[in-house]
Motif scaffolding. Structure first.
Motif, PDB file in Angstrom:
ATOM      1  N   LEU A  97       1.517   2.165  -3.512  1.00  0.00           N
ATOM      2  CA  LEU A  97       0.339   2.790  -4.109  1.00  0.00           C
ATOM      3  C   LEU A  97       0.182   4.227  -3.627  1.00  0.00           C
ATOM      4  CD1 LEU A  97      -2.303  -0.090  -3.930  1.00  0.00           C
ATOM      5  CD2 LEU A  97      -0.953   0.656  -5.905  1.00  0.00           C
ATOM      6  N   ALA A 113      -5.791   2.171  -7.465  1.00  0.00           N
ATOM      7  CA  ALA A 113      -5.037   2.581  -6.279  1.00  0.00           C
ATOM      8  C   ALA A 113      -5.876   3.452  -5.356  1.00  0.00           C
ATOM      9  CB  ALA A 113      -3.764   3.324  -6.700  1.00  0.00           C
ATOM     10  N   LEU A 165      -4.063   1.884 -13.257  1.00  0.00           N
ATOM     11  CA  LEU A 165      -3.626   1.629 -11.880  1.00  0.00           C
ATOM     12  C   LEU A 165      -4.083   2.727 -10.933  1.00  0.00           C
ATOM     13  CD1 LEU A 165      -2.078  -0.061  -9.847  1.00  0.00           C
ATOM     14  CD2 LEU A 165       0.002   1.206 -10.475  1.00  0.00           C
ATOM     15  N   SER A 170       0.820  -1.213   0.000  1.00  0.00           N
ATOM     16  CA  SER A 170       0.000   0.000   0.000  1.00  0.00           C
ATOM     17  C   SER A 170       0.854   1.264   0.000  1.00  0.00           C
ATOM     18  CB  SER A 170      -0.938   0.013   1.208  1.00  0.00           C
ATOM     19  OG  SER A 170      -0.213   0.010   2.414  1.00  0.00           O
TER      20      SER A 170
END
Length: 284
Positions: free
Chosen positions: A12, A75, A71, A9
């Motif tokens: 991201l 995300a 993405l 994470s």
């Protein structure tokens, strides 16, 4: 059971920061990291995790590749869901419902941003909105939080803001020039209507109540169509209308107070939390 690759994470979070800030340097500043650390994270994300290029240079601008655009959407959703999970588990008591009363005056102007921020932090709380005129809301005993408009000197509860009452008409119209000024106002129990009528009578200005409604949206629709003038709190006047006043022969108007009332019999961490969000939202 099939195993799927995972994405850290933090990778991201850094990726989203670069996309939002428009570059590695500003993203590093926003994340309080070094630029080299941010670059290393993106190298790892591109080469070891997704195995796709996520950014491209277009002139001096850093832009997302088509794969980066895909993405970015995922995300944001993943990070939002993680935040919701943590908020729910860390504050399990912040689950339930709350009843909020407000005139529809403030629903479009203030409530959307307040409720959006509240929902992001506390997604498991159901907010039940009751839209009625202030005088009706003051008679109800079943609401947890109530937003009402009050005359100066009669404030009760928490003062959210004070605002001037102003005259407004649709741009391009000159209704103030009519011999009898057509008004669109709330129904008879509204003190703003009382103020407007008293002010016009005091200065000897002829007027007529051409349209009345308990709904601000209905009043603004009439005014926006060029059929009447209204007197409302300044922050409620939409962009398609113009504020008019003494320069056109209309009387100056006093200020009104917007206050927040709490039900002392229904105080919970949920009500206090939303009360703070409401206070912050009305202060902007």
């Amino acid at each position: 059971m099939a195993e799927y690759p995972t994405i850290d994470s933090e990778l991201l979070r850094t990726f989203v920061a670069i996309a939002d800030q428009g570059g590695f340097t500003r993203a590093a500043e926003a994340l309080n990291r070094t630029q080299s650390a941010v670059s290393m994270q993106m190298k790892r994300l591109e080469e070891d995790v997704v195995k796709r290029s996520l950014f491209q240079r277009v002139g001096r601008q850093l832009e997302l590749t088509p794969e980066g655009q895909v993405l970015l959407s995922y995300a944001r959703r993943i990070l939002k869901l993680q935040g919701e999970i943590i908020s729910t588990l860390r504050e399990p008591h912040m689950v339930g419902s709350i009843k909020v009363g407000t005139p529809d005056d403030y629903v479009m102007r203030f409530l959307p941003s307040i409720l959006a921020r509240f929902a992001q932090s506390y997604p498991m709380i159901q907010v039940e909105l009751h839209c009625e005129p202030s005088y009706q809301l003051l008679q109800r005993k079943d609401l947890d939080l109530t937003i009402v408009t009050r005359k100066p000197g009669t404030e009760i509860g928490q003062l959210l803001r004070q605002e001037k009452l102003v005259w407004a008409q649709a741009k391009g119209f000159a209704l103030h020039e009519q011999p009898s000024l057509p008004l669109a106002m709330f129904n008879s129990d509204c003190f703003c209507r009382e103020w407007a009528c008293n002010a016009l009578e005091t200065m000897g200005r002829d007027y007529r109540l051409a349209y009345t409604s308990p709904s601000l949206s209905a009043i603004m629709a009439v005014v926006g169509a060029g059929l009447a003038v209204t007197a409302q709190l300044e922050s409620l006047i939409p962009a398609g209308m113009e504020i008019i006043g003494s320069e056109l022969g209309l009387p100056l108007m006093p200020s009104a107070s917007i206050v927040l009332l709490r039900n002392n019999l229904a105080q919970t961490p949920i009500t206090e939390c939303l009360a703070e969000y409401i206070a912050d939202g009305f202060s902007l």
